[in-house]
Design an enzyme around this catalytic site. Sequence first.
Site, PDB file in Angstrom:
ATOM      1  N   ALA A 117      45.192  45.531  35.246  1.00 18.43           N
ATOM      2  CA  ALA A 117      46.478  44.963  34.854  1.00 18.43           C
ATOM      3  C   ALA A 117      47.287  44.652  36.107  1.00 18.43           C
ATOM      4  O   ALA A 117      47.642  45.557  36.869  1.00 18.43           O
ATOM      5  CB  ALA A 117      47.235  45.941  33.960  1.00 18.43           C
ATOM      6  N   GLN A 124      44.011  39.804  34.990  1.00 19.24           N
ATOM      7  CA  GLN A 124      44.803  40.151  33.817  1.00 19.24           C
ATOM      8  C   GLN A 124      46.273  40.186  34.225  1.00 19.24           C
ATOM      9  O   GLN A 124      46.688  41.014  35.033  1.00 19.24           O
ATOM     10  CB  GLN A 124      44.390  41.513  33.251  1.00 19.24           C
ATOM     11  CG  GLN A 124      45.113  41.855  31.948  1.00 19.24           C
ATOM     12  CD  GLN A 124      44.710  43.215  31.410  1.00 19.24           C
ATOM     13  OE1 GLN A 124      45.242  44.227  31.848  1.00 19.24           O
ATOM     14  NE2 GLN A 124      43.774  43.234  30.466  1.00 19.24           N
ATOM     15  N   TYR A 179      51.747  47.679  25.856  1.00 18.61           N
ATOM     16  CA  TYR A 179      52.566  47.108  26.914  1.00 18.61           C
ATOM     17  C   TYR A 179      53.460  46.005  26.338  1.00 18.61           C
ATOM     18  O   TYR A 179      53.487  45.791  25.136  1.00 18.61           O
ATOM     19  CB  TYR A 179      51.678  46.667  28.080  1.00 18.61           C
ATOM     20  CG  TYR A 179      50.936  47.855  28.674  1.00 18.61           C
ATOM     21  CD1 TYR A 179      51.651  48.929  29.212  1.00 18.61           C
ATOM     22  CD2 TYR A 179      49.552  47.947  28.645  1.00 18.61           C
ATOM     23  CE1 TYR A 179      51.000  50.048  29.714  1.00 18.61           C
ATOM     24  CE2 TYR A 179      48.889  49.057  29.144  1.00 18.61           C
ATOM     25  CZ  TYR A 179      49.621  50.107  29.675  1.00 18.61           C
ATOM     26  OH  TYR A 179      48.979  51.224  30.155  1.00 18.61           O
ATOM     27  N   ARG A 183      44.205  39.411  25.713  1.00 16.00           N
ATOM     28  CA  ARG A 183      43.735  40.744  25.297  1.00 16.00           C
ATOM     29  C   ARG A 183      44.688  41.291  24.250  1.00 16.00           C
ATOM     30  O   ARG A 183      45.907  41.303  24.443  1.00 16.00           O
ATOM     31  CB  ARG A 183      43.656  41.713  26.477  1.00 16.00           C
ATOM     32  CG  ARG A 183      43.136  43.086  26.014  1.00 16.00           C
ATOM     33  CD  ARG A 183      42.584  43.944  27.121  1.00 16.00           C
ATOM     34  NE  ARG A 183      41.227  44.368  26.801  1.00 16.00           N
ATOM     35  CZ  ARG A 183      40.626  45.429  27.334  1.00 16.00           C
ATOM     36  NH1 ARG A 183      41.242  46.163  28.235  1.00 16.00           N
ATOM     37  NH2 ARG A 183      39.397  45.751  26.978  1.00 16.00           N
TER      38      ARG A 183
END
Length: 366
Positions: A62, A104, A188, A236
């Site tokens: 991330a 990502q 998130y 995702r």
Amino acid sequence: MTTLFTPYSLRSLTIPNRIWMPAMCQYSAAPEGAAVGVPTDWHFTHLAARAAGGTGLIITEATAVSPEGRITPYDLGIWSDAQVDAFRRITAFLKTQGTVAGIQLAHAGRKASTERTWTDRGRPITPEEPYGWTPVGPSGLPFDEASTTPDELTTDGIRGIVQEFADAAERALEAGFEVAEVHGAHGYLIHQFLSPHSNHRTDEYGGSFEGRTRFALEVVDAVRAVWPEELPVFFRISATDWLTENPEDDREGWTGDDTVRFAKELHARGVDLLDVSTGGNVPDAKIVTGPGYQVPFADRVRNETGMPVAAVGMITEPAQAQEIIASGKADAVLLARELLRNPYWARHAAQELGGEVMSPIQYHRA
């Protein structure tokens, strides 16, 4: 019969096989100074080893679109020139191994400003402590009782973060990445907006399905607008908050039905593949795990929408991974912890199943 070792094409990009590595945080960047969020030798070694092992696509951990978007002060970022320059070294090496480099793009939202997982079990770092800051979220709801209460984002704040995702995508392209993945999973920021468990807004970014998905779609549109037409964008998702699967839990959350509905919208807006995971937004949700436990969610999206998907979640054995691909449950498998244990999993799988993956010429005697 489609196998793990068959190339896979999205737009003009061809990935050499179906064995992919998802984002896995390393929490190993500098927390301050000129090198904040910059990839180090650890990141190079970590990612390069999996490329040498034959992995077809590697997605970085991330990678925050802003300093406030980091999960921990030790996360990677993609908001500065120094970060871009350091990433170029990594993407260039991955390409020499025949591996496609993906990034990502992420914002942690209310789960930001925490310690590394091996330090006090990832406890929240308060704004008064060194390296701490006040997180933001769709609503002023902390992740759990120990977490810092986030500031509720204003509409201007939301639009600012949308622009940060677009700016990050442009920098990622400069850094040599060929796949951009928008992180909308694991509790998130984007997931926080999607789920009624964490989004209690009453404006245009909350309430209905359309309101709760608005921010995610704006991010996707902004990234797709700056990402080359010939290169793919992934998303995702956590396919469920694991609330409706428990008949004893009457709380509202994001569901498998929501995911199928949302996948159709993402695909229509230029998202090429859905990276299907689950959970992460409800700390006390009851999750029943086991080999391939998340694969049915990917299978459902693929077969009800026609959208390409990648499956993840306790996929460890070559025969298991091959069955997922050959039976049409997913277009690719994402191996996370298994690739931490064995960077050469793809080579071993090829030997076991009679397939072939690229490997360094220096290793051909092995």
